[in-house]
Design an enzyme around this catalytic site. Sequence first.
Site, PDB file in Angstrom:
ATOM      1  N   HIS A 151       0.831  -1.211   0.000  1.00 58.87           N
ATOM      2  CA  HIS A 151       0.000   0.000   0.000  1.00 58.87           C
ATOM      3  C   HIS A 151       0.866   1.263   0.000  1.00 58.87           C
ATOM      4  O   HIS A 151       0.442   2.312   0.487  1.00 58.87           O
ATOM      5  CB  HIS A 151      -0.955   0.058   1.203  1.00 58.87           C
ATOM      6  CG  HIS A 151      -1.727  -1.198   1.424  1.00 58.87           C
ATOM      7  ND1 HIS A 151      -2.971  -1.416   0.898  1.00 58.87           N
ATOM      8  CD2 HIS A 151      -1.394  -2.338   2.098  1.00 58.87           C
ATOM      9  CE1 HIS A 151      -3.393  -2.613   1.245  1.00 58.87           C
ATOM     10  NE2 HIS A 151      -2.454  -3.197   1.970  1.00 58.87           N
ATOM     11  N   SER A 272      14.773  20.943 -15.960  1.00 66.72           N
ATOM     12  CA  SER A 272      13.563  21.730 -16.113  1.00 66.72           C
ATOM     13  C   SER A 272      13.910  23.021 -16.852  1.00 66.72           C
ATOM     14  O   SER A 272      15.017  23.539 -16.710  1.00 66.72           O
ATOM     15  CB  SER A 272      12.996  22.051 -14.727  1.00 66.72           C
ATOM     16  OG  SER A 272      12.221  23.232 -14.787  1.00 66.72           O
ATOM     17  N   LYS A 278      16.076  20.899 -10.699  1.00 66.32           N
ATOM     18  CA  LYS A 278      15.383  19.654 -11.020  1.00 66.32           C
ATOM     19  C   LYS A 278      16.131  18.712 -11.960  1.00 66.32           C
ATOM     20  O   LYS A 278      16.854  19.139 -12.846  1.00 66.32           O
ATOM     21  CB  LYS A 278      14.009  19.976 -11.618  1.00 66.32           C
ATOM     22  CG  LYS A 278      13.072  20.515 -10.547  1.00 66.32           C
ATOM     23  CD  LYS A 278      11.680  20.656 -11.056  1.00 66.32           C
ATOM     24  CE  LYS A 278      11.057  19.310 -11.307  1.00 66.32           C
ATOM     25  NZ  LYS A 278       9.833  19.469 -12.082  1.00 66.32           N
ATOM     26  N   GLU A 285       9.126   7.913 -16.239  1.00 65.35           N
ATOM     27  CA  GLU A 285       7.715   8.303 -16.338  1.00 65.35           C
ATOM     28  C   GLU A 285       7.099   7.741 -17.617  1.00 65.35           C
ATOM     29  O   GLU A 285       5.952   7.286 -17.642  1.00 65.35           O
ATOM     30  CB  GLU A 285       7.587   9.832 -16.349  1.00 65.35           C
ATOM     31  CG  GLU A 285       8.029  10.493 -15.054  1.00 65.35           C
ATOM     32  CD  GLU A 285       8.158  12.003 -15.223  1.00 65.35           C
ATOM     33  OE1 GLU A 285       7.160  12.695 -15.011  1.00 65.35           O
ATOM     34  OE2 GLU A 285       9.250  12.469 -15.587  1.00 65.35           O
TER      35      GLU A 285
END
Length: 455
Positions: A151, A272, A278, A285
């Site tokens: 979970h 970024s 970043k 992804e």
Amino acid sequence: MSRFSEPQDPDFQRINSSLAFDKRLWPYDLAQSRAHAMMLASRAIISDADLGELLRGLGIVEEELRDGRFQFATDDEDIHSAIERRLTELVGPVGGKLHTARSRNDQVATDVVLFVRDAAAVAIVALDALIGVLIERAEAHLDWPLPGYTHLQRAQPVYLGHHLLAYVWMFLRDRARFRAVTEACSVMPLGAGALAGVNFDIDRELVARELGFAAPAPNSIDAVSNRDFALDYLAAAATTAMHLSRLGAELVLWSSSEFAFVELADAWTSGSSIMPQKKNPDAAELLRAKAPRIGAHHAALLGVLHGLPLTYNKDLQEDKEHLFDVADTLRTCLAAARGMLSSARFKRERMREAASDEMIAAVDAADLLVRAGVPFREAHGIVGGLVRLALDSGRTLSELTDEEILAASAALEPAAFRALLAEESSLESKLSAGGTARERLAEQLAAARAAISGT
Ligand code: ARG
């Protein structure tokens, strides 16, 4: 001369033509045409002189296609008609003999099965490479503790090698699925004709051998209708992509500052445009996001085939774009997974810190009580009470006093309880087969190595 007196409507051609995408089948189309022509000559259905001309013309067509010099005509409907048209331009009317004892129906089914056979082989090679990297990384990080999750909550500590080996077994199952696809691709449609067989005494065994098939399809009606092998390939790819998406999702989480269990290599991340700090895990992804696309192609072809009357229907032309997109996408995803994993840097201290959370050893405390004869359900409740007491009083489990521990259960020996909360005790006590203890992991690693090299 033709049956038709009107030209085709351009919009009809637009919906009907498959050339834009089936072009890439040309190597398979040429291979089967050569094998077919040789067989026709071997059975004296065409002369040796005709065969010579056909092979000469096919050779030129091949060079033109390979060099990108092949001129497609506006009314070439598909790669099969384009090649035959060009062949006839090159060698004259004898070019028209190539289609003797063949239909585009058995021709296209044969091209597609050859394509799928290759695509499955490519997937197997890429999976082997990915599995190889995972095994290597599992071995190098065999006993690095980290929390295992259920979970997405810290559940029980495990070793990183154990977690990485989980993916090895997933990808080994994928490899077995692609092997089954190869098996499904071992039957040759060619020689089925349009659907009923052909009016010549052809030698299907010869062509099958020449093209590397185990045997000709036993039923001509099934041969031109069948796309099960394509569906099997898409299903195998969908499951593989789903596995890759789970790997991608974990890499996204693990590379976040919140987890910081891993740092992905610069080569596998992007910056970024406005936030200089970043480092985005784009490829991970995209592993996540490509999976539904691959699964959707499987669902789409299943839909095309569903309820389709035998035998060939133009619907079957819709097998190709699903197959091609999946072959290309899967190849890219498998390469990305391999590249990211082989260059990722795992962060031992961060993972250890998270794994040394005493709470995640709590389930072992219940087992301590079970060994003292307390039924598991009851033991679970007792330890739950101790967890609650620690949380409410802002302490760790090992900070509870002897009195508090004994008050929860007289069967819970405080020293044993604290020893169990100490780092690694929980890891090394998972001695059951397939468990996380070092000894079991070493065996699992050997079994994974045997699985990849042995078969
Ligand atoms: N382009 C067609 C396909 O991909 C080739 C077979 C056409 N056969 C036919 N009878 N129209 O399925």
